[in-house]
Design a protein around this motif. Structure first.
Motif, PDB file in Angstrom:
ATOM      1  N   PHE A 112     -20.299  16.721   5.426  1.00  0.00           N
ATOM      2  CA  PHE A 112     -19.524  15.348   6.084  1.00  0.00           C
ATOM      3  C   PHE A 112     -18.892  15.058   6.070  1.00  0.00           C
ATOM      4  N   LEU A 113     -17.467  15.028   7.088  1.00  0.00           N
ATOM      5  CA  LEU A 113     -16.523  14.544   6.882  1.00  0.00           C
ATOM      6  C   LEU A 113     -16.157  12.952   7.513  1.00  0.00           C
ATOM      7  N   PHE A 114     -15.840  12.448   7.185  1.00  0.00           N
ATOM      8  CA  PHE A 114     -16.309  11.129   7.530  1.00  0.00           C
ATOM      9  C   PHE A 114     -15.047  10.506   7.968  1.00  0.00           C
ATOM     10  N   SER A 115     -14.524  10.019   9.338  1.00  0.00           N
ATOM     11  CA  SER A 115     -13.054   9.777   9.698  1.00  0.00           C
ATOM     12  C   SER A 115     -13.838   8.108   9.647  1.00  0.00           C
ATOM     13  N   SER A 116     -12.960   7.387   8.598  1.00  0.00           N
ATOM     14  CA  SER A 116     -13.010   5.850   8.408  1.00  0.00           C
ATOM     15  C   SER A 116     -11.930   5.664   8.622  1.00  0.00           C
ATOM     16  N   SER A 117     -11.328   4.203   8.060  1.00  0.00           N
ATOM     17  CA  SER A 117     -10.081   4.171   7.956  1.00  0.00           C
ATOM     18  C   SER A 117      -8.893   3.310   7.201  1.00  0.00           C
ATOM     19  N   ALA A 118      -7.908   2.966   6.949  1.00  0.00           N
ATOM     20  CA  ALA A 118      -7.172   2.380   6.440  1.00  0.00           C
ATOM     21  C   ALA A 118      -7.435   0.580   6.526  1.00  0.00           C
ATOM     22  N   ALA A 119      -8.110  -0.044   6.980  1.00  0.00           N
ATOM     23  CA  ALA A 119      -8.060  -0.845   7.742  1.00  0.00           C
ATOM     24  C   ALA A 119      -9.753  -1.574   6.904  1.00  0.00           C
ATOM     25  N   ILE A 120     -10.357  -0.691   5.766  1.00  0.00           N
ATOM     26  CA  ILE A 120     -10.627  -1.535   5.005  1.00  0.00           C
ATOM     27  C   ILE A 120     -10.411  -2.205   3.380  1.00  0.00           C
ATOM     28  N   SER A 130      -6.359   3.339  -4.299  1.00  0.00           N
ATOM     29  CA  SER A 130      -7.217   2.523  -5.726  1.00  0.00           C
ATOM     30  C   SER A 130      -6.784   1.079  -5.529  1.00  0.00           C
ATOM     31  N   SER A 131      -6.168   1.001  -4.074  1.00  0.00           N
ATOM     32  CA  SER A 131      -5.790  -0.879  -3.958  1.00  0.00           C
ATOM     33  C   SER A 131      -7.052  -0.954  -3.146  1.00  0.00           C
ATOM     34  N   PRO A 132      -7.230  -2.655  -3.653  1.00  0.00           N
ATOM     35  CA  PRO A 132      -8.583  -3.242  -3.596  1.00  0.00           C
ATOM     36  C   PRO A 132      -9.161  -3.089  -2.129  1.00  0.00           C
ATOM     37  N   LEU A 133     -10.367  -3.122  -1.813  1.00  0.00           N
ATOM     38  CA  LEU A 133     -11.555  -3.006  -0.739  1.00  0.00           C
ATOM     39  C   LEU A 133     -11.281  -4.951  -0.387  1.00  0.00           C
ATOM     40  N   ARG A 134     -11.114  -5.305   0.765  1.00  0.00           N
ATOM     41  CA  ARG A 134     -11.362  -6.319   1.864  1.00  0.00           C
ATOM     42  C   ARG A 134     -11.000  -6.183   3.176  1.00  0.00           C
ATOM     43  N   PRO A 135     -12.032  -5.683   3.982  1.00  0.00           N
ATOM     44  CA  PRO A 135     -11.948  -4.959   5.180  1.00  0.00           C
ATOM     45  C   PRO A 135     -11.988  -6.451   6.288  1.00  0.00           C
ATOM     46  N   ALA A 136     -11.045  -6.882   7.328  1.00  0.00           N
ATOM     47  CA  ALA A 136     -10.778  -7.855   7.842  1.00  0.00           C
ATOM     48  C   ALA A 136     -11.076  -8.146   9.415  1.00  0.00           C
ATOM     49  N   LYS A 143     -16.979   0.210   9.114  1.00  0.00           N
ATOM     50  CA  LYS A 143     -16.950   1.211   8.400  1.00  0.00           C
ATOM     51  C   LYS A 143     -16.784   1.026   6.508  1.00  0.00           C
ATOM     52  N   ALA A 144     -16.298   0.493   6.490  1.00  0.00           N
ATOM     53  CA  ALA A 144     -16.753  -0.370   4.439  1.00  0.00           C
ATOM     54  C   ALA A 144     -17.877   0.254   4.447  1.00  0.00           C
ATOM     55  N   LEU A 164     -12.125  10.029   5.171  1.00  0.00           N
ATOM     56  CA  LEU A 164     -10.621   9.777   5.269  1.00  0.00           C
ATOM     57  C   LEU A 164     -10.275   8.524   6.079  1.00  0.00           C
ATOM     58  N   ARG A 165      -9.395   7.869   4.821  1.00  0.00           N
ATOM     59  CA  ARG A 165      -9.015   6.465   4.974  1.00  0.00           C
ATOM     60  C   ARG A 165      -7.273   6.825   6.017  1.00  0.00           C
ATOM     61  N   TYR A 166      -7.078   6.124   6.193  1.00  0.00           N
ATOM     62  CA  TYR A 166      -5.781   6.097   7.807  1.00  0.00           C
ATOM     63  C   TYR A 166      -5.614   5.433   8.423  1.00  0.00           C
ATOM     64  N   PHE A 167      -4.365   5.116   9.198  1.00  0.00           N
ATOM     65  CA  PHE A 167      -3.812   3.933   9.863  1.00  0.00           C
ATOM     66  C   PHE A 167      -3.268   4.250  11.082  1.00  0.00           C
TER      67      PHE A 167
END
Length: 201
Positions: A112-120, A130-136, A143-144, A164-167
């Motif tokens: 399974f390949l998940f279309s996630s988001s860098a918004a997380i 490796s940046s901290p996660l804080r979905p707003a 997504k998170a 995959l997390r993208y902007f």
């Protein structure tokens, strides 16, 4: 090779489908057209329906037992709408996603390949994996949450998953087979273009 693409009539899903076909990978599309466009699946194997519909998923795998993996692109994605309709977003992006995973595992689909988001990620400059996660927003939190679901499901079942997390993806398929189709965009570039045309900062 053959892949199932959920949300394959939408902006991201249809572009992924085109890229797969260009590489000789057969695609099967599942989309309910709540946001996707029928012209983006013309000439492709397409099932109209919902990702939580177990009977439909079973039928797809019965008719295409050679599906090797699933690309999960079916989701609601508009941040302001997610703030106004959080229950809808959690139902569509998390609850129905859970149902889909159950149907995939039952049918022996283990990739399974998940279309996630860098918004997380926590907002800021220089974001890395490796940046901290804080979905707003509720959208980002769905997504998170679903990434957490994938981690747990992959630990307890044969399913293997990648997120995959993208902007702010922009543009269209290089061959102009698909692209973003909204009158009032909410992604960064669209908002900037609208502001420019309206004389706003």
């Amino acid at each position: 090779m053959k892949v199932l693409i959920t949300g394959g009539a939408g902006f991201i899903g249809s572009t992924v489908a085109a890229a797969c076909l260009d590489e000789g990978i057969d695609v099967v599309v599942l989309d309910n057209l709540s946001a996707g466009r029928a012209e983006f699946v013309e000439g492709r194997t397409w099932y109209r329906g919902d990702i939580a519909d177990g009977e439909l998923i079973d039928r797809i795998f019965a008719e295409h037992p050679d599906i090797h993996a699933t690309v999960g692109c079916a989701a609601k994605i508009v941040v302001p709408e997610s703030v106004a309709r959080p229950l809808h977003y959690y139902t569509e992006n998390v609850t129905k996603g859970l149902a889909l995973l159950g149907h995939l595992v039952r049918n022996g689909c283990e990739r399974f390949l998940f279309s996630s988001s860098a918004a997380i990620y926590e907002p800021g400059q220089g974001i890395t994996e490796s940046s901290p996660l804080r979905p707003a927003s509720p959208y980002a939190r769905t997504k998170a949450h679903f990434e957490n679901v994938l981690e747990d499901v992959a630990a307890g079942t044969p399913l293997r998953a990648v997120s995959l997390r993208y902007f702010n993806p922009i543009g269209c398929d290089p061959e102009f087979r698909s692209g973003l189709q909204v009158r009032r965009p909410t992604h960064a570039l669209g908002v900037m273009i609208d502001a420019f045309h309206e004389g706003r900062p």
